[in-house]
Design a protein around this motif. Structure first.
Motif, short mmCIF file in Angstrom:
data_model
loop_
_atom_site.label_atom_id
_atom_site.label_comp_id
_atom_site.label_asym_id
_atom_site.label_seq_id
_atom_site.Cartn_x
_atom_site.Cartn_y
_atom_site.Cartn_z
N LEU A 1 4.42 -0.16 8.71
CA LEU A 1 5.11 -0.37 7.44
C LEU A 1 5.72 -1.77 7.33
O LEU A 1 5.69 -2.38 6.25
N GLN B 1 3.17 -4.34 6.29
CA GLN B 1 2.90 -4.22 4.85
C GLN B 1 4.00 -4.88 4.03
O GLN B 1 3.72 -5.64 3.10
N LEU C 1 9.49 4.24 0.67
CA LEU C 1 8.15 4.82 0.73
C LEU C 1 7.65 5.13 -0.68
O LEU C 1 8.40 5.68 -1.50
N ARG C 2 6.40 4.81 -0.97
CA ARG C 2 5.83 5.10 -2.29
C ARG C 2 5.63 6.59 -2.51
O ARG C 2 5.93 7.11 -3.58
N LYS C 3 5.07 7.27 -1.52
CA LYS C 3 4.78 8.70 -1.63
C LYS C 3 5.25 9.42 -0.37
O LYS C 3 4.45 9.79 0.48
N ASP D 1 0.82 -1.22 0.00
CA ASP D 1 0.00 0.00 0.00
C ASP D 1 0.85 1.27 0.00
O ASP D 1 0.66 2.15 -0.83
N ASP D 2 1.76 1.37 0.95
CA ASP D 2 2.56 2.58 1.13
C ASP D 2 4.02 2.40 0.75
O ASP D 2 4.82 3.31 0.97
#
Length: 144
Positions: A123, A126, A67-69, A7-8
Motif C-alpha cells: 500500500l 501505491q 482504503l478504496r474498498k 489502485d487500492d
C-alpha cells in the motif's frame, strides 16, 4: 482540496475536529512500532491524536491514506496511515551534492507511516507513486 487515487487507495486531506478521524489515528498511532520509526512519539490518547491532526496533519500536501474498498466496513473512509510532502530545509540541500541544481522550495521530501495491520500489502508504494506523480505533474517540483 486535492484528492489523489491509487489502485487500492484514496489519499485525501485529514479532517480536523472529527472525532472518528482522531479515533482512527489513535488506533494506529498508539502502537510503539509506528511512531518512533517515523520520527514521532507514540500517542498517549485520542485528544493528542486530535491535536496532531489539527496542528500537523492538516498541513499542505499532507494526506490521510484510506482504503478504496475495505473488507471491514468500519474502515470505510477512515485513515490507515499518512503520507506527505515536506520542504527540504535549505541547510540540508546545501550538503547534498545531488540537489545542487535544485531550487530551494522546489524540492520536497516524502514521509509516511501506515498502521501495522496493513504492513506488507504494497500500500505504501501505491501511495508513494500517487504522491510522487502529483509532485511532478501538478506541483512541478524539481526533486522528491
Amino acid at each position: 482540496m486535492t484528492i489523489l487515487m491509487a489502485d487500492d487507495l484514496i489519499l485525501r486531506p485529514w479532517r480536523a475536529n472529527d472525532e472518528a478521524e482522531a479515533q482512527a489515528l489513535f488506533r494506529y498511532a498508539k502502537d510503539p512500532e509506528i511512531g518512533p520509526s517515523a520520527g514521532w512519539n507514540t500517542h498517549a490518547d485520542v485528544q493528542e491524536s486530535a491535536a496532531i491532526i489539527r496542528d500537523v496533519l492538516c498541513g499542505a500536501e499532507s494526506y490521510a491514506i484510506v482504503l478504496r474498498k475495505p473488507d471491514d466496513k468500519e474502515l470505510a473512509d477512515m485513515p490507515i496511515g499518512s503520507i506527505s510532502l515536506q520542504p527540504v530545509p535549505d541547510q540540508v540541500l546545501h550538503h547534498i551534492a545531488a540537489f545542487e541544481s535544485c531550487e530551494p522550495g522546489n524540492t520536497m521530501e516524502l514521509g509516511f507511516w501506515i498502521g501495522k495491520p496493513f504492513w506488507g500489502r504494497g500500500l505504501v508504494p501505491q501511495a508513494s507513486r500517487a504522491l510522487i506523480n502529483h509532485a511532478f505533474d501538478d506541483l512541478h517540483l524539481n526533486a522528491v
